[in-house]
Design an enzyme around this catalytic site. Structure first.
Site, PDB file in Angstrom:
ATOM      1  N   HIS A  82       2.959   4.553  -7.512  1.00  0.00           N
ATOM      2  CA  HIS A  82       1.859   4.973  -6.643  1.00  0.00           C
ATOM      3  C   HIS A  82       1.446   6.414  -6.926  1.00  0.00           C
ATOM      4  O   HIS A  82       0.274   6.765  -6.756  1.00  0.00           O
ATOM      5  CB  HIS A  82       2.250   4.808  -5.175  1.00  0.00           C
ATOM      6  CG  HIS A  82       2.122   3.407  -4.674  1.00  0.00           C
ATOM      7  ND1 HIS A  82       1.423   3.071  -3.536  1.00  0.00           N
ATOM      8  CD2 HIS A  82       2.602   2.238  -5.165  1.00  0.00           C
ATOM      9  CE1 HIS A  82       1.481   1.760  -3.344  1.00  0.00           C
ATOM     10  NE2 HIS A  82       2.203   1.239  -4.316  1.00  0.00           N
ATOM     11  N   PRO A 182      -3.264  -1.451  -6.945  1.00  0.00           N
ATOM     12  CA  PRO A 182      -3.469  -2.906  -6.901  1.00  0.00           C
ATOM     13  C   PRO A 182      -3.070  -3.483  -5.555  1.00  0.00           C
ATOM     14  O   PRO A 182      -2.203  -2.935  -4.872  1.00  0.00           O
ATOM     15  CB  PRO A 182      -2.570  -3.427  -8.027  1.00  0.00           C
ATOM     16  CG  PRO A 182      -1.576  -2.347  -8.270  1.00  0.00           C
ATOM     17  CD  PRO A 182      -2.240  -1.058  -7.920  1.00  0.00           C
TER      18      PRO A 182
END
Length: 346
Positions: A82, A182
């Site tokens: 992330h 995503p």
């Protein structure tokens, strides 16, 4: 993932029922985040003179955390992913929003709400130890990269050299997160486009998805597959029927499952192997975005290859992590800083 209010007994119940078997609900990427910079900017021996004991120091923390709080492994690996995918691998995910500020940091974004505190805590502890030996010399972003590698290896995955020399970023903005992470129901087209924007190939997309071999997901991230797939009021037809029945027991349509998490690879949820891919081969993928990799002709051959050859997967994963770790690297005072506290800018 803000978890485990799931009891041990319910985990074992789920694992017993499913003899086979890093996540948020899709939004195509629109921004153009930085692609990987050349590796010449990073080097494995970057701290060889400034802080030669760096990896030993970080390793002492990660090994202890792995024994005492094993969920720290998937939590930290996901944290690194992330971090790299939003502003580049610059430690911006670690910044906390200032009290009273309306400008939210990355970690406050909806897509990051499930990032577990165990991941953040591992980096804070490692940074504190490193600072006590090498003050103001080692970036939080380098410590995060090393810790992620350590946890991968401790869980049974590959050991690869971590190239270092990253500086910590000077900004962290929640609004930059949504287009760069995503989702649990992303299509393969969306995934390919997103990964390509980071300079990563289709093969690297599939290989890096293999980190889910030690990942977990909240019920809300796959509830639609169980009860109302794409508005049909029916379950996802690609979902194994035995798995469907078992998942519905753990994740009822309404109420009672907000804190429940289930393993993305239920056969070996704490072992870094290729079990995630073998699960996809029997329609045991928990997330729609995972199972889609085994249904699309562009990604299925790669997933099949990873399922067949564990050693090939481990080697490919180490290489892909090395490449991902160079996304958007910051260097020098103009673009970065070396934080003493990973949670606040200098």
């Amino acid at each position: 993932m803000h978890v485990i209010s799931l009891s041990l007994s319910s985990i074992f119940f789920f694992l017993f029922l499913t003899s086979t078997i890093l996540i948020s609900p899709v939004q195509p990427t629109t921004s153009k985040p930085p692609a990987p910079r050349p590796h010449r900017e990073l080097s494995a021996d970057y701290y060889s003179k400034k802080c030669p004991q760096l990896e030993t120091l970080v390793g002492s923390v990660t090994s202890q955390r792995f024994k005492e709080v094993p969920i720290s492994a998937p939590a930290t690996i996901r944290l690194f992913f992330h971090d790299c995918f939003v502003e580049g691998c610059d430690g911006s995910i670690l910044i906390e929003t200032k009290k009273g500020s309306k400008k939210l940091a990355e970690r406050e974004a909806y897509e990051n709400k499930e990032l577990r505190e165990e991941g953040f805590d591992s980096i804070i502890k490692a940074k504190a130890l490193v600072e006590s030996h090498c003050p103001s010399l080692v970036s939080c972003s380098d410590i995060l990269a090393i810790a992620a590698r350590d946890f991968i290896h401790l869980a049974g995955g590959p050991y690869y050299q971590v190239k270092k020399g990253r500086w910590d970023g000077k900004r962290s903005t929640a609004k930059n997160v949504p287009p760069n992470i995503p989702r649990s129901n992303s299509t393969v087209d969306q995934l390919i486009k997103l990964f390509a924007s980071k300079g990563l190939t289709v093969e690297e997309l599939v290989v890096l998805s293999g980190s889910h071999t030690i990942g977990f997901a909240h019920c809300k991230n796959f509830l639609g597959r169980l009860y109302d797939y794409k508005g049909t009021k029916r379950p996802d037809p690609s979902l194994d029927q035995r798995l469907l029945k078992e998942l519905r027991m753990s994740c009822p349509f309404s109420g009672g499952s907000s804190g429940v998490v289930l393993p993305l690879d239920a056969t070996t949820p704490f072992v870094f192997d290729n079990g995630y891919f073998t699960g996809l081969g029997t329609n045991m993928g928990l997330l729609g975005s995972d199972q889609a990799l085994f249904l699309d002709p562009r990604t299925k051959p790669i997933a099949l290859e990873m399922a067949r050859d564990k050693q090939k997967f481990l080697k490919a994963f180490g290489d892909a992590m090395d490449k991902m770790g160079s996304i958007g690297v910051k260097r020098g005072k103009r673009h970065g800083e070396i934080r003493t506290d990973c949670r606040v800018f200098l």
